[in-house]
Enzyme design. Structure first.
Site, PDB file in Angstrom:
ATOM      1  N   ASP A   1     107.407  67.533  16.839  1.00  0.00           N
ATOM      2  CA  ASP A   1     106.343  66.541  16.682  1.00  0.00           C
ATOM      3  C   ASP A   1     105.005  67.247  16.492  1.00  0.00           C
ATOM      4  OD1 ASP A   1     105.119  64.121  16.555  1.00  0.00           O
ATOM      5  OD2 ASP A   1     105.505  63.514  18.619  1.00  0.00           O
TER       6      ASP A   1
ATOM      7  N   HIS B   1     109.515  58.486   7.716  1.00  0.00           N
ATOM      8  CA  HIS B   1     108.383  58.419   8.648  1.00  0.00           C
ATOM      9  C   HIS B   1     107.278  59.382   8.260  1.00  0.00           C
ATOM     10  CE1 HIS B   1     106.130  58.248  12.402  1.00  0.00           C
ATOM     11  NE2 HIS B   1     106.254  59.554  12.507  1.00  0.00           N
TER      12      HIS B   1
END
Length: 318
Positions: A155, A227
């Site tokens: 992330d 995403h």
């Protein structure tokens, strides 16, 4: 075109603090009395001293706290001006998913490489604030393996670095009264790990847009965008408007709670707002971000992070 060369105000809050091992995300509402507001002012004026009081125990642990102020709270502080883009978090609601706007006047983003320093700072902070505030949300985050979320993917790969950090996160000459400030958006997401883990690795990678093992980007399968594509905003020339993400996993295996706390700092609030619209509404509309099929947003808030001289001025009632 994006501006790329400008002087960074020396009194900006530590928006660019190094990614830490632990964090506390604390959102509070200020009670309605004038005395409550005065108490909060006093605490805001002393935030730097509080960080020094706690952080001196281990300077290498990089304790920091960034303070964000919500739109309604800014009005209560009575300043005649306001940051150009400061506004409440916009609720997004579709037939499939929604991004709620939830209460909160102040955000405290507490970071350190030791959990005990985060704990001690928060304890003393809440002691000082006392009955002047009501806690509306508290999340304790932790760094997970090699900066992965609980879905198993790295992330924050696209975070700015070097000189690009200030350009992406700190307001400049476009709003000179608030130069050195930043906007920050927070959302708490809860994951359905059972549903996620029922997918194959290839299906998960198609949702995220990266390979799970080595984080390499994958091409989108049109028209459904991944995403990483929906969360990327570019100008007319294809240059990306970067934001700084310091997301952290949180959860409790005993209670079955697993989540990611999204926190994004930006010079341009509209960039994150557009990201969220693309995720929830889709691009094209109707093709939403498939990560939302297993991740539910349960909070949403927008705050302005003033530079230190403005934060101290608010505390002094100036």
């Amino acid at each position: 075109m994006q501006e790329t060369d400008r002087r960074v105000p020396i009194d900006a809050q530590k928006v660019d603090a190094p990614l830490s091992q632990f964090a506390v995300f604390l959102v509070v509402s200020i009670r309605p009395g004038d005395g409550d507001l005065a108490s909060v002012r006093d605490v805001l004026a002393g935030m730097d001293d509080l960080a020094k009081t706690v952080g001196f125990r281990d300077m290498g642990a990089n304790l920091s706290c960034v303070v964000g102020i919500g739109s309604a709270a800014w009005d209560r502080f009575g300043r005649p001006d306001r940051p150009a883009e400061l506004r409440p978090f916009p609720t997004i609601k579709t037939a499939a998913h929604s991004a709620p706007s939830t209460p909160g006047d102040l955000l405290f983003h507490i970071r350190a490489d030791r959990a005990d320093l985060c704990f001690e700072f928060e304890r003393l902070l809440l002691d000082l604030l006392g009955d002047a505030v009501e806690v509306v949300d508290e999340v304790n985050g932790f760094r997970y393996f090699d900066a992965r979320d609980l879905l198993g993917f790295v992330d924050g790969t696209a975070n700015p670095s070097g000189a690009g950090m200030a350009e992406a996160t700190l307001i400049g000459d476009e709003d000179p009264a608030f130069a050195g400030g930043s906007y920050v958006v927070v959302q708490k997401y809860l994951h359905d790990l059972a549903a996620w883990n029922a997918m194959t690795t290839e299906q998960q990678e198609a949702v995220i847009g990266r390979r799970k093992a080595d984080n390499v980007e994958l091409d989108d399968t049109e028209p459904q965008k991944a995403h990483k594509t929906l969360a990327t905003i570019t100008d007319d020339d294809g240059a990306e408007f970067e934001i700084l993400r310091d997301n952290m996993p949180f959860g409790s295996p005993a209670s079955g709670e697993f989540g990611t706390y999204f926190i994004g700092y930006t010079r341009r609030l509209w960039v994150i707002e557009r990201m969220l619209k693309r995720m929830f509404i889709g691009d094209p509309p109707g093709l939403h971000d498939r990560i939302l099929d297993v991740s539910t947003a349960v909070t949403g808030g927008t705050f302005f992070v003033p530079p230190l001289h403005l934060l101290e001025a608010l505390g002094d009632g100036d």
